[in-house]
Enzyme design. Structure first.
Site, PDB file in Angstrom:
ATOM      1  N   ALA A 128      40.635  38.341  35.903  1.00 36.58           N
ATOM      2  CA  ALA A 128      40.410  38.271  34.558  1.00 36.58           C
ATOM      3  C   ALA A 128      40.373  39.315  33.847  1.00 36.58           C
ATOM      4  O   ALA A 128      39.640  40.385  34.214  1.00 36.58           O
ATOM      5  CB  ALA A 128      39.223  37.216  34.706  1.00 36.58           C
ATOM      6  N   SER A 131      45.581  40.409  32.315  1.00 34.22           N
ATOM      7  CA  SER A 131      46.644  41.059  31.638  1.00 34.22           C
ATOM      8  C   SER A 131      47.306  41.611  32.753  1.00 34.22           C
ATOM      9  O   SER A 131      48.893  41.608  32.542  1.00 34.22           O
ATOM     10  CB  SER A 131      45.897  42.422  30.633  1.00 34.22           C
ATOM     11  OG  SER A 131      45.232  42.734  31.341  1.00 34.22           O
ATOM     12  N   ASP A 184      33.674  35.838  45.443  1.00 30.29           N
ATOM     13  CA  ASP A 184      33.642  37.400  45.407  1.00 30.29           C
ATOM     14  C   ASP A 184      34.635  37.950  46.440  1.00 30.29           C
ATOM     15  O   ASP A 184      34.708  37.807  47.517  1.00 30.29           O
ATOM     16  CB  ASP A 184      32.193  37.398  46.357  1.00 30.29           C
ATOM     17  CG  ASP A 184      31.932  38.817  46.403  1.00 30.29           C
ATOM     18  OD1 ASP A 184      32.529  39.809  46.169  1.00 30.29           O
ATOM     19  OD2 ASP A 184      30.493  39.124  47.238  1.00 30.29           O
ATOM     20  N   ASP A 206      41.643  45.993  40.798  1.00 29.15           N
ATOM     21  CA  ASP A 206      41.373  46.414  39.526  1.00 29.15           C
ATOM     22  C   ASP A 206      39.680  46.294  39.420  1.00 29.15           C
ATOM     23  O   ASP A 206      39.537  45.120  38.758  1.00 29.15           O
ATOM     24  CB  ASP A 206      42.151  45.858  38.649  1.00 29.15           C
ATOM     25  CG  ASP A 206      42.049  46.326  37.115  1.00 29.15           C
ATOM     26  OD1 ASP A 206      41.603  47.708  36.996  1.00 29.15           O
ATOM     27  OD2 ASP A 206      42.017  45.606  36.094  1.00 29.15           O
ATOM     28  N   CYS A 259      38.811  51.628  34.729  1.00 27.50           N
ATOM     29  CA  CYS A 259      38.917  52.289  33.329  1.00 27.50           C
ATOM     30  C   CYS A 259      37.738  52.942  33.344  1.00 27.50           C
ATOM     31  O   CYS A 259      36.835  53.199  32.090  1.00 27.50           O
ATOM     32  CB  CYS A 259      38.958  51.104  32.357  1.00 27.50           C
ATOM     33  SG  CYS A 259      37.796  49.848  32.508  1.00 27.50           S
TER      34      CYS A 259
HETATM   35  C1  LIG Z   1      37.919  45.391  35.106  1.00 26.64           C
HETATM   36  S1  LIG Z   1      38.212  43.485  35.043  1.00 26.64           S
HETATM   37  C2  LIG Z   1      39.692  43.104  35.439  1.00 26.64           C
HETATM   38  C3  LIG Z   1      40.649  43.424  34.508  1.00 26.64           C
HETATM   39  C4  LIG Z   1      41.957  42.618  34.931  1.00 26.64           C
HETATM   40  N1  LIG Z   1      42.501  43.153  36.168  1.00 26.64           N
HETATM   41  C5  LIG Z   1      43.115  42.562  33.889  1.00 26.64           C
HETATM   42  O1  LIG Z   1      43.927  43.423  34.003  1.00 26.64           O
HETATM   43  O2  LIG Z   1      42.813  41.819  32.857  1.00 26.64           O
HETATM   44  C6  LIG Z   1      36.975  43.401  36.326  1.00 26.64           C
HETATM   45  C7  LIG Z   1      36.999  41.952  36.908  1.00 26.64           C
HETATM   46  O3  LIG Z   1      36.194  41.944  38.005  1.00 26.64           O
HETATM   47  C8  LIG Z   1      35.520  40.704  38.120  1.00 26.64           C
HETATM   48  N2  LIG Z   1      34.417  40.814  39.156  1.00 26.64           N
HETATM   49  C9  LIG Z   1      33.198  41.449  38.973  1.00 26.64           C
HETATM   50  N3  LIG Z   1      32.547  41.376  40.374  1.00 26.64           N
HETATM   51  C10 LIG Z   1      33.593  40.930  41.261  1.00 26.64           C
HETATM   52  C11 LIG Z   1      33.733  40.567  42.579  1.00 26.64           C
HETATM   53  N4  LIG Z   1      32.545  40.765  43.389  1.00 26.64           N
HETATM   54  N5  LIG Z   1      34.749  40.022  43.057  1.00 26.64           N
HETATM   55  C12 LIG Z   1      35.534  39.528  42.223  1.00 26.64           C
HETATM   56  N6  LIG Z   1      35.757  39.668  41.128  1.00 26.64           N
HETATM   57  C13 LIG Z   1      34.589  40.562  40.469  1.00 26.64           C
HETATM   58  C14 LIG Z   1      34.851  40.562  36.627  1.00 26.64           C
HETATM   59  O4  LIG Z   1      34.498  39.089  36.453  1.00 26.64           O
HETATM   60  C15 LIG Z   1      36.073  41.128  35.797  1.00 26.64           C
HETATM   61  O5  LIG Z   1      36.752  39.881  35.520  1.00 26.64           O
END
Ligand SMILES: C[S@@+](CC[C@H](N)C(=O)[O-])C[C@H]1O[C@@H](n2cnc3c(N)ncnc32)[C@H](O)[C@@H]1O
Length: 483
Positions: A128, A131, A184, A206, A259
């Site tokens: 999420a 993109s 997770d 990511d 990032c």
């Molecule tokens: C940097 S953002 C990802 C952006 C996405 N890849 C994009 O390009 O739009 C990181 C995402 O990791 C999720 N996140 C955080 N901890 C996580 C976990 N333990 N397992 C899976 N997702 C996780 C967050 O909710 C967030 O949406």
């Protein structure tokens, strides 16, 4: 700190103080994609040609097909410009239709280095707001002559609310080869198919990060930043990345990106992974994949003064080991390189041989670690895991549905008799207000074989596998006839 050459420091700091320019890409690789780009150049880039006050749009030369562009204007400048009113409206309208994606330039890089093909099984671990997922789906559908490729994309995010944003973003692409998991990522369950558990050909990792590469877009971060932030995220980054390697097929590629500019979240994580999976994964050179992209090689050593919250894997290994890791094959994009945010990208290949049994794909263990410990939002802050809601089941059309609904529908819309009706499904058992969804046969297999896990785990009130199928070919959609 030796993060960049001394003679680049002034340019780096100056770029950080400037607002981030608007970038966009025209989505997909289809014929109409190029028609839209042609229209933009011919009609909507005109005001730039005649203006003496605004710079001409700049093509992102490393993005294939001349489809990605940068305007030397911030979002606010674009919003308030009367000269560019028509371009602004066009970009807004076409974003809603899914033809344009307003995506940060550096964020377009990870999917590009994965070399995605229509037959690939792809996992996006932290997806999420999608993109990059959208970019991946577009690559999967790049062959216009094959509207339903054999590959598929599973996009996962731990944050339940953000999964809905994901649905909203991706449904514009109308792909029948896409599903979402809400889990997770460091403890993702195995997914069954008739041939055994899925190993993915391509994985995008990511991860959640401290996000200091987005300082230009999020100036508030200047006040919030502290060195402990990165250190506290490193452990989850490493665990997510480790699970990614376990789920990767031999010969498959996984891209790790953040990032963040912090070596603790970048170089240290990559170096630890290479040592854990020594001889089983290798780091790939990214530079030759994106000609024209300015970047700086990955750091070899973590600067000493960044090791404030100390864990052994934050330190550089011995010189002998360092020489073998080739960390310079990772790339760092800094704001002054091409007027963007900052980003880090590493590409791994799993070596094509049987894995050591201790590292082979693990059946999910109900890990003792609490789920809350693993959940971070985009700012890296730990948040309480949302309570999961019971999701509706996935009900594929059976003979009785074909008689009751499909005959009328197919006659009304003139759907060809070769249409694979058994790949239609609904989410509600009753007859009222049903949406009908269409999924590819490979995705149907996954949904059917893993459905039991949804119920099991919801009974336990701990969501292990909870997904939404979202291909959104509703019956009033013209695309139904094209599929
Ligand atoms: C940097 S953002 C990802 C952006 C996405 N890849 C994009 O390009 O739009 C990181 C995402 O990791 C999720 N996140 C955080 N901890 C996580 C976990 N333990 N397992 C899976 N997702 C996780 C967050 O909710 C967030 O949406």
């Amino acid at each position: 700190m030796n993060l960049l050459p001394d003679d680049e420091c002034d340019a780096f700091l100056a770029a950080l103080k400037e607002p981030l320019p608007v970038t966009f890409r025209v989505t997909g690789f289809r014929t109409h994609t190029f028609a839209i780009m042609h229209l933009i150049r011919e009609r909507y880039f005109q005001p730039f040609e005649s203006s003496t006050t605004i710079d001409k749009p700049k093509e992102l030369v490393w993005y294939p097909g001349s489809l990605a562009w940068q305007l030397n204007l911030s979002r606010n400048q674009l919003r308030s410009s009367t000269e560019l009113q028509k371009l602004k409206e066009f970009l807004y309208e076409q974003t809603e239709h899914g033809n344009i994606s307003r995506q940060e330039a550096v964020s377009m890089i990870p999917p590009l280095v994965l070399d995605i093909q229509p037959h690939h099984k792809i996992l996006d671990m932290c997806a999420a707001p999608a993109s990059k997922t959208a970019q991946i789906i577009e690559c999967l559908h790049r062959d216009e002559s094959n509207p339903i490729p054999s590959g598929f994309v599973i996009a996962n995010d731990v944050d339940n609310k953000r999964c809905y944003t994901l649905v909203h973003q991706v449904k514009r692409l109308e792909s029948p080869c896409f599903a979402i998991m809400n889990h997770d990522a460091s403890n993702l369950p195995n997914l069954k198919t008739n041939d055994g558990n899925i190993l993915f050909d391509r994985i995008l990792c990511d991860v959640p990060c401290s996000g200091d590469g987005t300082l230009r877009k999020n100036p508030d971060l200047w006040k919030k930043w502290n060195p402990g932030h990165a250190s506290s995220l490193q452990s989850i980054q490493l665990r997510i990345e480790t699970r990614g390697i376990q789920l990767l097929a031999p010969g498959g590629l996984m891209v790790y990106s953040t990032c963040s500019m912090n070596p603790i979240e970048n170089k240290a994580v990559v170096s630890q992974l290479l040592q854990t999976f020594q001889g089983q994964i290798s780091l790939m050179n990214i530079n030759d994949k994106l000609p024209g992209l300015r970047n700086i090689p990955g750091l070899k050593k973590v600067p000493k003064n960044m090791q404030s919250l100390v864990r052994p894997n934050m330190f550089s290994p011995s010189n002998d080991i360092l020489e073998q890791l080739h960390l310079e094959q990772c790339i760092r994009l800094l704001p002054h390189h091409q007027d963007t945010g900052a980003f880090f990208v590493a590409l791994f290949r799993k070596i094509d041989k049987t894995l050591d049994s201790s590292l082979s794909i693990q059946e999910e263990t109900s890990q003792k670690r609490s789920a809350e410990e693993n959940v971070f939002n985009e700012d890296g802050a730990n948040f309480k895991r949302a309570r999961y809601h019971r999701e509706n089941p996935f009900i594929f059309f059976e003979e009785k549905d074909i008689k009751r609904f499909w005959q009328d529908i197919s006659e009304f819309f003139g759907v060809d008799s070769s249409f694979p009706v058994d790949q239609l499904m609904t989410r509600i058992a009753s007859d009222s207000g049903r949406n009908i969804y269409f999924v590819s046969d490979s995705l149907k297999e996954i949904v059917t074989l893993n459905q039991d896990r949804i119920e099991d785990t919801i009974d336990e009130k701990f969501n292990k596998f909870d997904k939404y199928i979202e291909n959104s070919i509703s019956i009033d959609d013209d695309n139904l006839f094209n599929k």
